[in-house]
Write an enzyme that holds these catalytic residues in place. Structure first.
Site, short mmCIF file in Angstrom:
data_model
loop_
_atom_site.label_atom_id
_atom_site.label_comp_id
_atom_site.label_asym_id
_atom_site.label_seq_id
_atom_site.Cartn_x
_atom_site.Cartn_y
_atom_site.Cartn_z
N SER A 195 0.80 -1.22 0.00
CA SER A 195 0.00 0.00 0.00
C SER A 195 0.83 1.27 0.00
O SER A 195 0.37 2.30 -0.47
CB SER A 195 -0.97 0.00 1.18
OG SER A 195 -0.29 -0.23 2.38
N HIS B 222 -5.17 -2.78 -3.18
CA HIS B 222 -4.67 -1.83 -4.18
C HIS B 222 -4.44 -2.49 -5.53
O HIS B 222 -3.84 -1.90 -6.42
CB HIS B 222 -3.37 -1.18 -3.69
CG HIS B 222 -3.58 -0.41 -2.43
ND1 HIS B 222 -4.02 0.89 -2.40
CD2 HIS B 222 -3.45 -0.78 -1.13
CE1 HIS B 222 -4.14 1.29 -1.15
NE2 HIS B 222 -3.80 0.29 -0.35
N LYS C 243 -11.50 1.30 -2.66
CA LYS C 243 -10.44 1.97 -3.43
C LYS C 243 -10.87 2.05 -4.90
O LYS C 243 -11.74 2.85 -5.20
CB LYS C 243 -9.11 1.27 -3.18
CG LYS C 243 -8.83 1.24 -1.65
CD LYS C 243 -7.46 0.87 -1.30
CE LYS C 243 -7.32 0.54 0.19
NZ LYS C 243 -7.58 1.66 1.10
N1 PMP Z 1 -5.71 -3.50 3.14
C1 PMP Z 1 -4.92 -2.60 2.57
C2 PMP Z 1 -3.68 -3.06 1.86
C3 PMP Z 1 -5.24 -1.25 2.63
O1 PMP Z 1 -4.44 -0.34 2.07
C4 PMP Z 1 -6.42 -0.86 3.30
C5 PMP Z 1 -6.86 0.60 3.38
N2 PMP Z 1 -5.90 1.54 3.48
C6 PMP Z 1 -7.20 -1.83 3.90
C7 PMP Z 1 -6.83 -3.14 3.80
C8 PMP Z 1 -8.41 -1.47 4.68
O2 PMP Z 1 -9.48 -1.24 3.84
P1 PMP Z 1 -10.68 -0.27 4.26
O3 PMP Z 1 -10.22 1.11 4.03
O4 PMP Z 1 -11.79 -0.66 3.36
O5 PMP Z 1 -10.97 -0.53 5.71
#
Ligand code: PMP
Length: 645
Positions: A439, A467, A496
């Site tokens: 991420s 992502h 996303k």
């Molecule tokens: N996994 C990853 C790799 C993320 O980047 C994120 C969000 N930043 C999440 C899970 C969590 O997802 P959400 O924002 O839908 O809670």
């Protein structure tokens, strides 16, 4: 006094007539040469640039008045409005009531060397020279080598101790005849902390008193008394030599919560708790790590959103969400296993399974909940979970919550993973979990190698496609499409590239049924609302109908990285995320703030999201960016990275 003859030494540095830096001290004669050298060095090293004039003035100090330093407190505020409310409350005791009008005058102090002197009641300006203002000068902390107080460490004149100098100045001002208060706001657009001071309340730092990016600032002295007294006040401020006893050398760790007089409705919060929490916030602030929720700025070229496919704004998603809400309501009313399951959930789960090519899918209200609830359901005490060092926080939290033994392997290092799988010995179950697209850096997991290691170790494989979905793979189906192979568990988020909110797992029917029975964040939380489900369902249909979107998006990100490379900034991407390494937290924030002033938003990512000292800018490219946008942002970013820190 141990050394009777004291001298006031002043340094002022300028370039092309513009003030760069200034300082003053009161020292005994024998300290003058060393002090002069140190002040000159300070002027020459100033961040604003090398001066073309440095003035050093040395005069014998006249009669010295000793003052006790104002007591200092810090008031943690999150917004300028809250800061102004605190300032108003603090100054109310001195009968100063028109705070908003006074603060508005900072638009006039910009560029003034001195302070504005205002009648505290009529707000009439009282300085004879309005362009220059009134300068508070001839003051120092006792102990700065002036032989006045051996308890205070001698200050290093090469470095500016903004805080100590501000307290010394505020102490002198608060003791000036007729002065009932002072408000100071920095004119540095990035520094949002200011203070208010009176003899009674002391020196009260307010952590956020102005909007970030606002260049207006300065000092306002508030006077109450007859007009004939103004000259005496100015004479004292500008001429009287003052030594301040017990001046602090650093900002206090102990802080006061913004509302130590709780406003109505805020009862029940222990002042002791607030004080302790405010202390931690202050500590974070001093390390450049204080975070704030800001409203999204309008009219800015943003590289900060994960809405990579611009689907959150897509009229088709909005219409689908509205229609679902009209049909089934704004919320789902209960958890999935009670009465919360609506046709939108069922339809979306089927659609996700067919999009990812699995038997079944399960949705949660967020991706965070999906990770936490899946990992903690799959492994427990006595099991082992293996997690890439750069996995997302929601994976880390899932591992911790599971109570399995956690083995963190080096980022992307399959040899290290093999070693750790061996070292863990036999277990009921081993689970290996990794981001598909990392991420913060946007790099891809080598999925075939990962799956091979898991297969050999007899471990369950799980990847987080947060992502990757809508970004990676020929048609945006993710890393599984890119490499044409699948792990046991594919996790993702709807928040996303799918432009909605929620999290999901795509897996076998049995694994999905198991999660519906065992995942606590699925069972004990209200089902996500039908609007978000319908929007995500429509997003999948859009990606299916327009299969070129993912490759078009990746091409844009690659063009942005190439433009940065051409401008001398090293970076690379295989996804929509372009990481720009910086290192130091404050530098990363300064670069990000400089860009924001130019209308470009690229957030600085700091500890704890990434390791300390590994701060970076994280640019997320979305499909709506034109080539001109990408070129403009790249040029501004490379310029901001070259500016002196
Ligand atoms: N996994 C990853 C790799 C993320 O980047 C994120 C969000 N930043 C999440 C899970 C969590 O997802 P959400 O924002 O839908 O809670």
């Amino acid at each position: 006094m141990s050394d009777a003859r004291l001298f006031a030494v002043k340094m002022r540095a300028a370039r092309a007539g513009e003030h760069i830096s200034g300082a003053e001290r009161i020292v005994p004669a024998h300290d003058i040469p060393a002090l002069a050298a140190a002040l000159a060095e300070r002027a020459l090293r100033h961040a604003k640039g090398v001066p073309d004039e440095i003035h050093l003035k040395v005069e014998e100090a006249g009669e010295i008045v000793h003052l006790e330093a104002l007591p200092v407190s810090t008031h943690v505020t999150q917004t300028p409005a809250e800061g102004r409310a605190v300032a108003a409350r603090l100054l109310a005791g001195a009968g100063i009531t028109r705070i908003d009008e006074i603060m508005a005058r900072f638009s006039e102090t910009y560029g003034m060397r001195g302070a504005m002197l205002l009648d505290a009641d009529t707000l009439e300006r009282l300085e004879p020279d309005r362009a220059r203002g009134v300068r508070a000068t001839y003051m120092d902390a006792a102990g700065n080598g002036n032989g006045q107080d051996a308890r205070c460490p001698r200050g290093d004149a090469r470095k500016k101790n903004h805080f100590a100098e501000a307290v010394v100045l505020a102490t002198k001002v608060a003791n000036a005849p007729g002065i009932v208060g002072e408000i100071c706001v920095s004119d540095d657009p990035d520094y949002v902390t200011g203070y208010v001071a009176t003899k009674e309340i002391g020196y009260c730092r307010i952590t956020t008193i102005k909007e970030k990016g606002d260049p207006c600032g300065g000092r306002i002295f508030l006077y109450r008394g007859p007009r004939e007294g103004v000259a005496e006040t100015i004479e004292y401020l500008q001429k009287q030599c003052v030594l301040v006893d017990n001046a602090p050398t650093s900002a206090p760790r102990q802080t006061v919560a913004a509302s130590s007089d709780p406003p109505p409705g805020r009862s029940g919060v222990s002042p002791l708790l607030d004080e302790a929490l405010a202390g931690d916030l202050r500590e974070a602030d001093s390390q450049g790590l204080l975070r704030m929720c800001r409203e999204r700025p309008a009219d800015i070229l943003s590289f900060a959103s994960n809405d990579y496919q611009n689907l959150a704004e897509d009229p088709r998603l909005k219409a689908a969400a509205c229609a679902a809400i009209q049909r089934h309501g704004a919320g789902s009313g209960a958890s999935r296993l009670v009465t919360g399951t609506l046709p939108e959930h069922v339809r979306l789960e089927r659609h996700l399974a067919s999009f990812k090519g699995t038997e079944d899918a399960v949705v949660w209200a967020t991706g965070y909940m999906a990770n936490v609830g899946t990992i903690s359901a799959l492994v427990g005490k006595g099991d082992a979970v293996f997690s890439d060092a750069l996995n997302h926080a929601s994976i880390i939290d899932g591992c911790r919550l599971s109570r399995a033994d956690v083995f963190v392997y080096r980022h992307g290092d399959m040899d290290d993973l093999v070693r750790q799988l061996d070292a863990a010995g036999p277990r009921r179950r081993k689970l290996v979990v990794s981001d598909a697209v990392f991420s913060m850096d946007g790099d891809l997991l080598d999925l075939p190698a990962f799956l091979e290691v898991c297969r050999r170790a007899g471990a369950v494989s799980m990847i987080d496609e947060a992502h990757a979905t809508g970004v990676v793979g020929a048609t945006g189906r993710g890393l599984t499409e890119h490499f044409d192979c699948k792990p046991d568990i594919i996790l993702g988020t709807l928040s996303k590239a799918l432009g909605s909110e929620g999290g999901f797992v795509c897996a076998s029917r049995t694994a999905c049924d198991y999660l519906r029975n065992k995942s606590r964040s699925f069972i004990f939380s209200t089902a996500p609302g039908p609007g978000a489900m319908a929007a995500a369902d429509t997003a999948l249909s859009v990606l299916e109908a327009e299969p070129g979107r993912a490759s078009a998006l990746r091409a844009k990100a690659a063009r942005f990285a190439a433009a940065l490379n051409e401008a001398g900034v090293a970076c690379a991407t295989q996804s929509a995320i372009v990481p720009i390494p910086v290192g130091d937290e404050r530098t990363a924030c300064a670069v990000s703030a400089a860009l924001e002033r130019e209308g470009v938003l690229i957030p600085a990512i700091r500890y704890p999201t990434v390791a300390r000292g590994a701060a970076r800018l994280r640019a997320a490219v979305d499909i709506g960016k034109s080539d001109a946008d990408l070129r403009r942002a790249a040029a501004l970013l490379s310029a901001a990275l070259r500016m002196p820190s």
